[in-house]
Design a protein around this motif. Structure first.
Motif, mmCIF file in Angstrom:
data_model
loop_
_atom_site.group_PDB
_atom_site.id
_atom_site.type_symbol
_atom_site.label_atom_id
_atom_site.label_comp_id
_atom_site.label_asym_id
_atom_site.label_seq_id
_atom_site.Cartn_x
_atom_site.Cartn_y
_atom_site.Cartn_z
ATOM 1 N N VAL A 1 0.887 -1.301 -0.047
ATOM 2 C CA VAL A 1 -0.042 0.039 -0.029
ATOM 3 C C VAL A 1 0.990 1.239 0.031
ATOM 4 C CG1 VAL A 1 -1.607 1.347 1.119
ATOM 5 C CG2 VAL A 1 -1.996 -1.201 1.174
ATOM 6 N N VAL A 2 1.854 1.206 0.836
ATOM 7 C CA VAL A 2 2.801 2.491 0.908
ATOM 8 C C VAL A 2 3.374 2.516 -0.509
ATOM 9 C CG1 VAL A 2 4.755 3.170 1.875
ATOM 10 C CG2 VAL A 2 3.376 2.065 3.137
ATOM 11 N N GLU A 3 3.704 1.543 -1.243
ATOM 12 C CA GLU A 3 4.450 1.722 -2.717
ATOM 13 C C GLU A 3 3.350 2.238 -3.401
ATOM 14 O OE1 GLU A 3 6.807 -1.114 -5.895
ATOM 15 O OE2 GLU A 3 6.686 -1.748 -3.886
ATOM 16 N N ARG A 4 2.148 1.858 -3.386
ATOM 17 C CA ARG A 4 1.091 2.467 -4.400
ATOM 18 C C ARG A 4 0.789 4.062 -3.959
ATOM 19 N NH1 ARG A 4 -4.067 -0.887 -2.826
ATOM 20 N NH2 ARG A 4 -5.031 0.486 -4.614
ATOM 21 N N VAL A 5 0.947 4.327 -2.691
ATOM 22 C CA VAL A 5 0.720 5.779 -2.355
ATOM 23 C C VAL A 5 1.845 6.458 -3.019
ATOM 24 C CG1 VAL A 5 0.636 7.076 -0.597
ATOM 25 C CG2 VAL A 5 -0.704 5.180 -0.217
ATOM 26 N N ALA A 6 3.033 6.070 -2.992
ATOM 27 C CA ALA A 6 4.374 6.593 -3.056
ATOM 28 C C ALA A 6 4.243 6.896 -4.703
ATOM 29 C CB ALA A 6 5.592 5.897 -2.949
ATOM 30 N N ALA A 7 3.634 5.716 -5.495
ATOM 31 C CA ALA A 7 3.780 5.772 -6.959
ATOM 32 C C ALA A 7 2.715 6.928 -7.300
ATOM 33 C CB ALA A 7 3.234 4.599 -7.438
ATOM 34 N N ALA A 8 1.664 6.968 -6.711
ATOM 35 C CA ALA A 8 0.718 8.203 -7.128
ATOM 36 C C ALA A 8 1.219 9.478 -6.945
ATOM 37 C CB ALA A 8 -0.631 7.943 -6.174
ATOM 38 N N LEU A 9 2.088 9.787 -5.759
ATOM 39 C CA LEU A 9 2.347 10.985 -5.410
ATOM 40 C C LEU A 9 3.669 11.339 -6.456
ATOM 41 C CD1 LEU A 9 3.185 10.565 -1.318
ATOM 42 C CD2 LEU A 9 1.087 11.891 -2.662
ATOM 43 N N THR A 10 4.331 10.365 -6.765
ATOM 44 C CA THR A 10 5.403 10.890 -7.683
ATOM 45 C C THR A 10 4.674 11.098 -9.144
ATOM 46 O OG1 THR A 10 6.978 9.269 -6.586
ATOM 47 C CG2 THR A 10 7.356 9.517 -9.143
ATOM 48 N N ALA A 11 3.734 10.237 -9.463
ATOM 49 C CA ALA A 11 2.885 10.599 -10.784
ATOM 50 C C ALA A 11 2.466 12.043 -10.825
ATOM 51 C CB ALA A 11 1.939 9.428 -11.067
ATOM 52 N N ALA A 12 2.034 12.348 -9.793
ATOM 53 C CA ALA A 12 1.434 13.948 -9.635
ATOM 54 C C ALA A 12 2.359 14.775 -9.673
ATOM 55 C CB ALA A 12 0.442 13.877 -8.219
ATOM 56 N N THR A 13 3.739 14.539 -9.400
ATOM 57 C CA THR A 13 4.441 15.549 -9.048
ATOM 58 C C THR A 13 5.809 15.505 -9.726
ATOM 59 O OG1 THR A 13 5.733 14.529 -7.171
ATOM 60 C CG2 THR A 13 3.862 16.002 -6.480
ATOM 61 N N GLY A 14 6.277 14.242 -10.020
ATOM 62 C CA GLY A 14 7.334 13.803 -10.838
ATOM 63 C C GLY A 14 8.543 13.750 -9.650
ATOM 64 N N ALA A 15 8.195 13.885 -8.425
ATOM 65 C CA ALA A 15 9.501 14.089 -7.416
ATOM 66 C C ALA A 15 9.565 12.840 -6.614
ATOM 67 C CB ALA A 15 8.836 15.229 -6.271
ATOM 68 N N PRO A 16 10.615 12.316 -6.197
ATOM 69 C CA PRO A 16 10.637 11.312 -5.265
ATOM 70 C C PRO A 16 10.212 11.499 -4.280
ATOM 71 C CG PRO A 16 12.943 12.557 -5.422
ATOM 72 C CD PRO A 16 11.837 13.334 -6.349
ATOM 73 N N VAL A 17 9.676 10.178 -3.528
ATOM 74 C CA VAL A 17 8.992 10.243 -2.267
ATOM 75 C C VAL A 17 9.997 9.430 -1.305
ATOM 76 C CG1 VAL A 17 7.093 9.178 -1.154
ATOM 77 C CG2 VAL A 17 7.036 10.151 -3.523
ATOM 78 N N LEU A 18 10.147 10.072 -0.268
ATOM 79 C CA LEU A 18 10.884 9.517 0.906
ATOM 80 C C LEU A 18 9.720 9.085 2.188
ATOM 81 C CD1 LEU A 18 13.168 8.787 2.657
ATOM 82 C CD2 LEU A 18 13.509 10.965 3.358
ATOM 83 N N THR A 19 9.570 7.888 2.434
ATOM 84 C CA THR A 19 8.815 7.414 3.316
ATOM 85 C C THR A 19 9.581 7.537 4.635
ATOM 86 O OG1 THR A 19 7.566 6.125 1.843
ATOM 87 C CG2 THR A 19 7.172 5.828 4.271
ATOM 88 N N ALA A 20 9.014 8.459 5.656
ATOM 89 C CA ALA A 20 9.482 8.821 7.220
ATOM 90 C C ALA A 20 8.689 8.118 8.018
ATOM 91 C CB ALA A 20 9.850 10.152 7.244
#
Length: 437
Positions: free
Chosen positions: A411-430
């Motif tokens: 689920v975390v990976e799906r969330v991160a993928a959606a965030l990257t798709a919207a922004t083009g930015a890398p996602v760091l999960t803290a």
């Protein structure tokens, strides 16, 4: 502390909600004077829409970091300014409890608690936790998710007996006061469980009418104690009788960002002291603040070092629903650790606001996210990640989660993928990892 209006108004100033007013006749009219240096309604809220059978309009705050990314300093200033008004209403008397309403006001309530120094902060929650009893429940009928739970643990400040001579104030905090009906019901229940000497109801904006005020004072008389109301601005909502039907019929389909991008999730565990609350879901004592402040500073230093070199653009720190205060504090500290970059804060939400790509409308983009709880199939959202009013996208997104929300890696990976798709930015999960004792 006051909030400078230019810090919080949008690019269109007091015309920023004109599209909703023009198309649907929904308008928020200021009531009363605005003091010099204060933001007023135009500096605090903008009008959005939703398909909801109980209430079609949604007042989107510009100073909470929920639907619109905001500078953590502005968010903090708004919360502390509201806390100053609470302290003035109490005449210096220290409250026993500050209660915030989920999900939008969880961090706002905590900021008020910081300002007034109450014994304990607690916010309502929509999450049940195995082994943690529910002390009280209440409903917010106009909300998208009506049920609220109060789950103080292991100490329950809501039911402990108290002598009348020892009674002290209780403060309730919400982002907006529409009618006050929910707050009245909560005050009545709190008073039944453990009477207070007085109550203060605090909100960024107060939109109650004269009938609502009379009903609140009737409750105060029945309980035999004062109930005061404070806010940063007052207003009145004007809307046509058929607005719910009109909005439901005329709104186009939302402009969702649904695509996912290939992404490698970078996870950083941020050690968190054992037994130290990460927020107010189960209670946060005034005595917890020094250790909390130290833990946040340490986590921000580690986070700032981990981010390394990034492309131009701001850092976006993203909280998760009710987990807002700790990510907000991280964002504020990260601004000090990485002074070469602007830092913005916002949070995911359950709130299904309609997104429209229209100039002057406050929710231009929305991204649909899966719920972190695998037993919950209700979608979550994050708004305005790729806002046309903010032409420079984030350099990186820092998604702050507790260990429960981070448990399902898929689920975390799906969330991160959606965030990257919207922004083009890398996602760091803290991930806030509680250390063992």
């Amino acid at each position: 502390m006051t909030i400078e209006a230019e810090q919080v108004t949008g690019p269109d100033g007091d015309e920023q909600s004109s599209w909703v007013t023009r198309e649907f006749g929904v308008h928020v009219r200021p009531v009363g004077p605005v003091a010099a240096g204060e933001p007023g309604l135009d500096g605090l809220i903008r009008i959005a829409l939703r398909r909801n059978p109980r209430r079609a309009q949604l007042l989107v705050s510009t100073v909470l970091g929920k639907h619109i990314p905001a500078d953590p300093a502005v968010i903090t200033a708004a919360g502390h300014a509201l806390g100053d008004r609470v302290r003035d209403a109490l005449g210096g008397e220290r409250p026993r409890l500050v209660l915030g309403f989920a999900e939008t006001a969880t961090s706002l309530g905590h900021l008020v608690h910081d300002a007034v120094g109450a014994d304990l902060y607690l916010h309502s929650t929509r999450r049940t936790v195995p082994g943690v009893p529910v002390t009280a429940e209440f409903s917010e009928n106009h909300s998208h998710a009506t049920g609220h739970l109060l789950t103080p643990w292991p100490v329950d400040p809501l039911t402990a007996p108290e002598e009348p001579s020892e009674r002290r104030p209780v403060v309730l905090v919400d982002d907006e006061l529409s009618t006050g009906a929910t707050a009245r019901a909560v005050i009545a229940e709190l008073h039944r469980l453990r009477p207070a000497s007085r109550y203060v109801l605090a909100g960024l904006v107060d939109l109650r009418g004269p009938a609502d005020e009379r009903t609140l004072q009737d409750l105060a008389r029945r309980l035999g104690c004062p109930i005061d109301v404070v806010s940063l601005a007052r207003g009145e909502v004007e809307l046509p009788d058929d607005v719910i039907a009109q909005v439901a019929a005329r709104l186009p389909d939302p402009a969702d960002s649904l695509a996912a991008a290939a992404v490698t999730v970078t996870r950083l565990d941020l050690p968190w002291p054992a037994g130290l609350p990460q927020g107010g879901r189960h209670g946060f004592a005034h005595a917890d603040r020094p250790a909390f402040d130290d833990a946040v500073r340490g986590a921000a230093e580690r986070l700032g070092a981990e981010l390394g070199d990034l492309r131009p653009g701001p850092l976006l720190v993203l909280g998760s629903e009710e987990l807002m205060y700790l990510p907000l504090r991280l964002a504020a500290e990260l601004a000090a650790v990485r002074p070469e970059r602007a830092v913005l804060f916002q949070s995911t939400t359950r709130s299904p606001v309609h997104a429209l790509d229209v100039d002057g409308y406050p929710v231009r983009r929305r991204v649909v996210l899966p719920a972190f709880d695998p037993a919950d199939d209700v979608p979550r959202y994050v708004y305005n990640l790729a806002d046309p009013d903010r032409p420079v996208p984030p350099a990186a997104v820092v998604l702050v989660l507790d260990t429960t929300d981070a448990a399902d890696a898929a689920v975390v990976e799906r969330v991160a993928a959606a965030l990257t798709a919207a922004t083009g930015a890398p996602v760091l999960t803290a991930v806030l990892a509680q250390e063992s004792r």
